[in-house]
Design a protein around this motif. Structure first.
Motif, PDB file in Angstrom:
ATOM      1  N   GLY A 169       0.811  -1.208   0.000  1.00  0.00           N
ATOM      2  CA  GLY A 169       0.000   0.000   0.000  1.00  0.00           C
ATOM      3  C   GLY A 169       0.839   1.251   0.000  1.00  0.00           C
ATOM      4  N   PRO A 170       0.189   2.396  -0.148  1.00  0.00           N
ATOM      5  CA  PRO A 170       0.896   3.680  -0.187  1.00  0.00           C
ATOM      6  C   PRO A 170       1.411   4.072   1.196  1.00  0.00           C
ATOM      7  CG  PRO A 170      -1.468   4.034  -0.224  1.00  0.00           C
ATOM      8  CD  PRO A 170      -1.272   2.550  -0.331  1.00  0.00           C
ATOM      9  N   CYS A 171       2.392   4.978   1.199  1.00  0.00           N
ATOM     10  CA  CYS A 171       2.983   5.469   2.451  1.00  0.00           C
ATOM     11  C   CYS A 171       2.770   6.967   2.565  1.00  0.00           C
ATOM     12  CB  CYS A 171       4.493   5.232   2.486  1.00  0.00           C
ATOM     13  SG  CYS A 171       5.010   3.541   2.231  1.00  0.00           S
ATOM     14  N   SER A 172       2.837   7.421   3.795  1.00  0.00           N
ATOM     15  CA  SER A 172       2.917   8.855   4.062  1.00  0.00           C
ATOM     16  C   SER A 172       4.066   9.046   5.036  1.00  0.00           C
ATOM     17  CB  SER A 172       1.617   9.384   4.661  1.00  0.00           C
ATOM     18  OG  SER A 172       1.738  10.777   4.905  1.00  0.00           O
ATOM     19  N   GLU A 173       5.088   9.777   4.600  1.00  0.00           N
ATOM     20  CA  GLU A 173       6.267   9.982   5.435  1.00  0.00           C
ATOM     21  C   GLU A 173       6.240  11.393   6.021  1.00  0.00           C
ATOM     22  OE1 GLU A 173       9.384   6.992   3.192  1.00  0.00           O
ATOM     23  OE2 GLU A 173       9.353   9.107   2.588  1.00  0.00           O
ATOM     24  N   ILE A 174       6.844  11.522   7.198  1.00  0.00           N
ATOM     25  CA  ILE A 174       6.914  12.822   7.859  1.00  0.00           C
ATOM     26  C   ILE A 174       8.385  13.216   7.962  1.00  0.00           C
ATOM     27  CG2 ILE A 174       6.299  14.165   9.890  1.00  0.00           C
ATOM     28  CD1 ILE A 174       4.180  12.018  10.510  1.00  0.00           C
ATOM     29  N   PHE A 175       8.718  14.394   7.455  1.00  0.00           N
ATOM     30  CA  PHE A 175      10.080  14.910   7.467  1.00  0.00           C
ATOM     31  C   PHE A 175      10.169  16.118   8.398  1.00  0.00           C
ATOM     32  CE2 PHE A 175       9.868  12.460   3.670  1.00  0.00           C
ATOM     33  CZ  PHE A 175      11.152  12.049   3.366  1.00  0.00           C
ATOM     34  N   PHE A 176      11.335  16.272   9.007  1.00  0.00           N
ATOM     35  CA  PHE A 176      11.579  17.416   9.901  1.00  0.00           C
ATOM     36  C   PHE A 176      12.626  18.319   9.270  1.00  0.00           C
ATOM     37  CE2 PHE A 176      14.022  19.395  13.394  1.00  0.00           C
ATOM     38  CZ  PHE A 176      12.993  20.091  14.029  1.00  0.00           C
ATOM     39  N   ASP A 177      12.318  19.596   9.183  1.00  0.00           N
ATOM     40  CA  ASP A 177      13.236  20.591   8.618  1.00  0.00           C
ATOM     41  C   ASP A 177      14.264  20.972   9.680  1.00  0.00           C
ATOM     42  OD1 ASP A 177      14.551  22.667   7.432  1.00  0.00           O
ATOM     43  OD2 ASP A 177      12.795  23.974   7.205  1.00  0.00           O
ATOM     44  N   ARG A 178      15.519  20.575   9.442  1.00  0.00           N
ATOM     45  CA  ARG A 178      16.568  20.824  10.431  1.00  0.00           C
ATOM     46  C   ARG A 178      17.144  22.237  10.345  1.00  0.00           C
ATOM     47  NH1 ARG A 178      20.942  16.283  10.815  1.00  0.00           N
ATOM     48  NH2 ARG A 178      21.118  16.464   8.549  1.00  0.00           N
ATOM     49  N   GLY A 179      16.803  22.975   9.284  1.00  0.00           N
ATOM     50  CA  GLY A 179      17.244  24.345   9.218  1.00  0.00           C
ATOM     51  C   GLY A 179      18.171  24.627   8.055  1.00  0.00           C
ATOM     52  N   ALA A 180      18.330  25.907   7.770  1.00  0.00           N
ATOM     53  CA  ALA A 180      19.083  26.341   6.593  1.00  0.00           C
ATOM     54  C   ALA A 180      20.541  25.902   6.626  1.00  0.00           C
ATOM     55  CB  ALA A 180      18.998  27.868   6.471  1.00  0.00           C
ATOM     56  N   GLU A 181      21.106  25.686   7.838  1.00  0.00           N
ATOM     57  CA  GLU A 181      22.516  25.294   7.902  1.00  0.00           C
ATOM     58  C   GLU A 181      22.751  23.894   7.362  1.00  0.00           C
ATOM     59  OE1 GLU A 181      20.852  24.677  12.161  1.00  0.00           O
ATOM     60  OE2 GLU A 181      20.482  25.925  10.380  1.00  0.00           O
ATOM     61  N   TYR A 182      21.663  23.136   7.128  1.00  0.00           N
ATOM     62  CA  TYR A 182      21.804  21.765   6.631  1.00  0.00           C
ATOM     63  C   TYR A 182      21.505  21.632   5.130  1.00  0.00           C
ATOM     64  CZ  TYR A 182      22.191  20.172  11.437  1.00  0.00           C
ATOM     65  OH  TYR A 182      22.622  19.964  12.716  1.00  0.00           O
ATOM     66  N   GLY A 183      21.111  22.699   4.468  1.00  0.00           N
ATOM     67  CA  GLY A 183      20.850  22.584   3.041  1.00  0.00           C
ATOM     68  C   GLY A 183      19.872  23.627   2.543  1.00  0.00           C
ATOM     69  N   VAL A 184      19.418  23.401   1.312  1.00  0.00           N
ATOM     70  CA  VAL A 184      18.573  24.400   0.653  1.00  0.00           C
ATOM     71  C   VAL A 184      17.098  24.166   0.971  1.00  0.00           C
ATOM     72  CG1 VAL A 184      20.218  24.703  -1.213  1.00  0.00           C
ATOM     73  CG2 VAL A 184      18.404  22.995  -1.436  1.00  0.00           C
ATOM     74  N   GLU A 185      16.301  25.196   0.782  1.00  0.00           N
ATOM     75  CA  GLU A 185      14.855  25.103   0.996  1.00  0.00           C
ATOM     76  C   GLU A 185      14.196  24.319  -0.136  1.00  0.00           C
ATOM     77  OE1 GLU A 185      12.989  28.826   1.554  1.00  0.00           O
ATOM     78  OE2 GLU A 185      14.294  29.476   3.173  1.00  0.00           O
ATOM     79  N   GLY A 186      12.964  23.907   0.089  1.00  0.00           N
ATOM     80  CA  GLY A 186      12.202  23.261  -0.964  1.00  0.00           C
ATOM     81  C   GLY A 186      11.548  21.959  -0.585  1.00  0.00           C
ATOM     82  N   GLY A 187      11.789  21.488   0.636  1.00  0.00           N
ATOM     83  CA  GLY A 187      11.145  20.262   1.078  1.00  0.00           C
ATOM     84  C   GLY A 187      11.961  19.020   0.784  1.00  0.00           C
ATOM     85  N   PRO A 188      11.463  17.843   1.211  1.00  0.00           N
ATOM     86  CA  PRO A 188      12.211  16.590   1.078  1.00  0.00           C
ATOM     87  C   PRO A 188      12.507  16.191  -0.357  1.00  0.00           C
ATOM     88  CG  PRO A 188       9.971  16.187   1.853  1.00  0.00           C
ATOM     89  CD  PRO A 188      10.187  17.655   1.938  1.00  0.00           C
ATOM     90  N   ALA A 189      11.694  16.639  -1.308  1.00  0.00           N
ATOM     91  CA  ALA A 189      11.965  16.292  -2.699  1.00  0.00           C
ATOM     92  C   ALA A 189      13.216  16.993  -3.214  1.00  0.00           C
ATOM     93  CB  ALA A 189      10.757  16.656  -3.577  1.00  0.00           C
TER      94      ALA A 189
END
Length: 904
Positions: A169-189
């Motif tokens: 079946g399909p999944c729904s994942e939950i991601f946590f934004d650790r902040g700008a010091e860890y990378g660029v904006e735009g979400g998990p994709a």
């Protein structure tokens, strides 16, 4: 928030939502397709596959897991680790998408003062399967997440299956934004480093008929009961809530890393501005130590012991990688005694049994480190020999470059001696020798492919359970083995060559499934009963009894006469002699285990057993051989327990109740909610066990220990006979003693001294013979020197004698060479017979080698005549063959070769 507290809050939250708290299953799980439990849902697979019916509709757990597929990457990144804990909540036909999403959101966002994790809701980014509008709507309209933070992703990211036909079946994942010091904006994709996945909700709602890849499958239709399987990585959540970069820096892991850094004088992250991204070798090695020490602790705690295959090999590899990493950091002394206790202190907050069982755990770990340290010494010697050969090969090849250690040699060091390739590379480089690493990797890959093929074959043999699942759907097999040896039953199903059939004919073999049986199915170290099944038309010989799926018992039979058909009434008849002997052996195993712990202490815990009628063996944690006095004491304690006629009783209770009662749960076993405890003499012996037993210890008859040996680092094995087989063993020993007393003309009590005296005389005679032989050889050497031939300027001695063995031939050859001196070129060839095969040793002096006459070349010539092979150095070489009658011809060919060499 400490990791143990994160774990506690998880279980408390879901228990408050009506979930049954299920304890973590051991890392060793009863699944032929898994080396270790590698996901939180593994213990619940039978429920998802319909092989068993749960007693609850909601469950929650924090499951111990180990994944070793990326073990080479451990430490190189902040993501890879071997041991981890998976928080899970499960629904079996109860709640579905909306409640699963609500539960996750509530726990994640509820303030910490109210029992939640207190995460900022605006930093949580859900993902859904690209066509799952229902989940998207729940996130957007029910939970209220901004649509800009909800990402649709394809099946590669957001669809789950077991990789085979079955639920998915399909999944729904939950991601946590650790902040700008860890990378660029735009979400998990856009960036999954900045946006860390912390929770995966699997909506198990479809029946998949084919799974060709993660994103390529066929959906047969809806499942009759929709299920929820969720997983939240405990270590990932700990890194978020503790404000650290990665799993290596959380409270359960970092103290080991910190101690390793202190011991080696290193500073973690000193070579990089941010330790999470640092790939400096020192940081990599420190992370390897931290991960592998914890993983090893947990594996040993669950009953794994170091070995050369399977689970034992994985544990051995991790322990040795940790020790090796400490060595590369500059620490050469024993390291684990400093590191393992720290890991135990941190992990025992969640798993208190680690502290209780630490004596056994530490004993096994420290013994393996000591064994590896010895391996390093032995491996270094072997490596030095290989390096010398590589240099010699380079010397013999004009124009060749730097000496090269072949891929075969590097692989042999790794595979046979446990010598890591990185250690081979380092030490070879120190000696100016390169390594054919590509050849080594090719051989390693070939080994992996063979292992995969073996695993695939094994999986094929166990994996197709469809026929058994269908039979199980008709009901469980009623198990009557504890109550009777005979039972009336009906044939529920027949299986031949993996397929269901309607009947089995005389001469055929197959499996018979009955609605009830008196046969014991193999488990817990006890082999299956033997006997017959009587049918209306004849008899079936029962040769094995197994449980292919939970609740179902299959009898492997040979049809002696008359066909057997589905639906027929039959009678099961267990061989009574077989059963009583099996009961004696299994109860004897419990008695020996209790005696062992009484004599050696509680750390001598059983790690495996096997028993069959009349015989038992018991593996236990101990790192040194038992003295004869200790073995005698264990045997005496065991037989005193038999003489005391201790009552043997079985009681049923919950697992927590059994542990509180002091019952021992054995490693590698999985238990239901209700467990069976076998008690012998009250608290003297209490173990969880599903085997068959005697009613009183005296019914075991007699118990005789027959052997004690090592079966791996920190693990010993005791073997014994019981009952009539013990008496037969003692009778054979008595007959042997009688024969010896007759032969030596001594009384039984005098045998030891008499035989010792005889051995002393034999050794004295052997020494005298050796002395006389040396005198004869010295005398012969003088005569041979006088008879040395001149072969075109080379003094040549050729001699062979069937009375000379390999050692004597080598001694004579070197002695003759010394007597000939270095004034002129000299060659000596001495032949003899060793263990019925010809042997030849050739020695050359320095002037002969200057004339290009080399022993290694000459011995190959001789060995060719003898039908064998040989080799060695230019000054001394040895060879052999098959035909001792050709020794004279071989020496003559050596003489001719010397002449040809010096005249060309």
């Amino acid at each position: 928030m400490e990791t143990a507290e994160i774990r506690r809050r998880w279980l408390q939250f879901f228990e408050g939502k009506g979930h049954t708290v299920v304890p973590s299953a051991p890392l060793i799980y009863d699944d032929p397709n898994l080396l270790f439990v590698n996901a939180g849902m593994v213990p619940f697979k039978p429920y998802f596959l319909g092989q068993a019916t749960p007693t609850f509709t909601r469950a929650t757990s924090v499951q111990k897991c180990v994944r070793t597929g990326d073990i080479e990457e451990v430490g190189k990144t902040s993501r890879h680790g071997t041991f981890f804990q998976m928080n899970g909540n499960f629904s079996f036909g109860d709640y579905f998408k909306e409640d699963a999403i609500k539960f996750a959101w509530e726990l994640l966002t509820t303030h910490q003062s109210q029992g939640g994790y207190g995460l900022d809701a605006d930093r949580l980014w859900p993902t859904v399967f690209e066509s799952d509008d229902e989940a998207y709507a729940i996130w957007k309209d029910v939970i209220g997440v901004d649509a800009a933070r909800i990402t649709r992703r394809d099946a590669n990211d957001n669809y789950w299956s077991m990789g085979v036909p079955g639920p998915g079946g399909p999944c729904s994942e939950i991601f946590f934004d650790r902040g700008a010091e860890y990378g660029v904006e735009g979400g998990p994709a856009v960036d999954e480093d900045r946006y860390m996945e912390i929770w995966n909700l699997v909506f198990m709602q479809y029946e998949l008929s084919a799974v060709r890849s993660k994103a390529d499958f066929d959906v047969a239709g809806e499942l009759p009961r929709r299920n929820i399987d969720t997983g939240m990585g405990l270590e990932r959540m700990a890194s978020v809530l503790q404000g650290v970069d990665n799993l290596y820096e959380i409270d359960e892991v970092y103290p080991v890393l910190d101690m390793a850094a202190e011991m080696t004088g290193k500073r973690y992250g000193a070579n990089s501005g941010q330790s999470a991204a640092s790939s400096h070798p020192d940081d990599v090695h420190l992370r390897v130590v931290a991960d592998h020490v914890r993983s090893s602790l947990m594996l040993i705690g669950d009953g794994v012991t170091p070995g050369n295959e399977g689970r034992g090999y994985v544990l051995r590899r991790m322990l040795r990688r940790a020790v090796r990493a400490m060595r590369l950091l500059g620490y050469a002394d024993p390291a684990l005694p400093h590191l393992v206790p720290i890991s135990m202190e941190r992990m025992s907050q969640s798993y208190p049994e680690l502290k209780t069982d630490f004596a056994r755990i530490s004993q096994i770990a420290y013994a393996e480190e000591e064994a590896f340290r010895r391996t390093l010494v032995a491996g270094t010697t072997i490596l030095d020999t290989a390096v010398a050969k590589a240099r010699q090969a380079t010397d013999q090849q004009a124009g060749s470059d730097k000496p090269v250690l072949t891929g075969d040699q590097a692989f042999s060091l790794h595979d046979t001696y446990g010598f890591p390739i990185d250690l081979t590379l380092e030490m070879a480089a120190e000696q100016g020798v390169s390594v054919d690493e590509a050849g080594f990797r090719r051989l390693m890959d070939e080994q992996r492919q063979r292992a995969k093929a073996d695993a695939k074959a094994k999986k094929a043999g166990h994996g197709d359970v469809a026929v058994w699942t269908q039979l199980r759907e008709a009901g469980a097999t009623e198990f009557l083995a504890y109550e009777t040896l005979q039972a009336e039953a009906s044939v529920r199903g027949l299986v031949a060559n993996g397929s269901a059939v309607e009947q089995l004919e005389p001469g055929q073999s197959g499996q018979v499934v009955l609605d009830r049986t008196s046969f014991y199915a193999e488990s817990g170290g006890q082999i299956a009963d033997e006997g017959i099944i009587v049918t209306p038309a004849g008899r079936l010989k029962v040769v094995d009894v197994q449980r292919p799926v939970k609740g179902l018992i299959a009898h492997t039979v040979e049809v002696l006469d008359g066909p057997v058909r589905v639906g027929e009434g039959v009678q099961t008849q267990v061989d009574p002699e077989w059963r009583i002997s099996a009961c004696q052996a299994h109860s004897g195993t419990h008695v020996v285990h209790a005696a062992l712990r009484e004599v050696l202490g509680p750390s001598a815990l059983q790690s495996g057993s096997y028993n069959k009628p009349g015989y038992l063996r018991l593996d236990f944690a101990w790192n040194s051989a038992l003295s004869p006095e200790t073995r005698s004491e264990i045997e005496e304690v065991s037989n005193l327990a038999l003489r005391r006629d201790l009552p043997v009783a079985a009681q049923y209770m919950t697992l927590p109740e059994a542990k509180e009662w002091g019952a021992i749960a054995l490693f590698g076993e999985t238990y239901d909610e209700q467990v069976r405890v076998i008690e012998i003499g009250g608290p003297w012996s209490r173990e969880l066990c599903g085997g068959t037993h005697v009613a009183h210890s005296s019914q075991i008859g007699a118990l005789t220990l027959t052997g004690e040996s090592s079966v791996g680092s920190g693990v010993r094995r005791l073997e014994a006979f019981v009952g009539i087989d013990a008496m037969r063993y003692l009778a054979k020993e008595r007959a042997l003693v009688a024969d010896l007393t007759s032969m030596t003309k001594a009384q039984p009590g005098e045998l030891k001294d008499k035989i010792s005296e005889m051995l002393t005389r034999i050794k004295d005679a052997e020494r005298e013979l050796a002395r006389l032989k040396q005198q004869q050889m010295a005398a012969a050497a003088g005569s041979l020197v006088e008879q040395a031939k001149d072969v075109f300027g080379v003094r040549f001695i050729g001699h062979h004698d069937d009375a000379i063995d390999a050692d004597a031939a080598r001694a004579m050859a070197t002695d003759l060479r010394a007597k000939l001196g270095d004034a002129t070129p000299s060659v000596v060839a001495v032949g003899g017979v060793s263990k019925g095969r010809p042997v030849i040793v050739i020695a050359t002096n320095a002037p002969a080698r200057e004339w290009r006459v080399k022993a290694g070349d000459l011995v190959k010539v001789a060995a060719g005549v003898l039908g064998g092979g040989g080799g060695g150095k230019p000054d001394l070489a040895q060879g052999g063959g098959q035909d001792a009658s050709k020794l004279g011809a071989a020496i003559a060919e050596v003489e001719h070769t010397v002449g040809r060499t010096v005249t060309n």
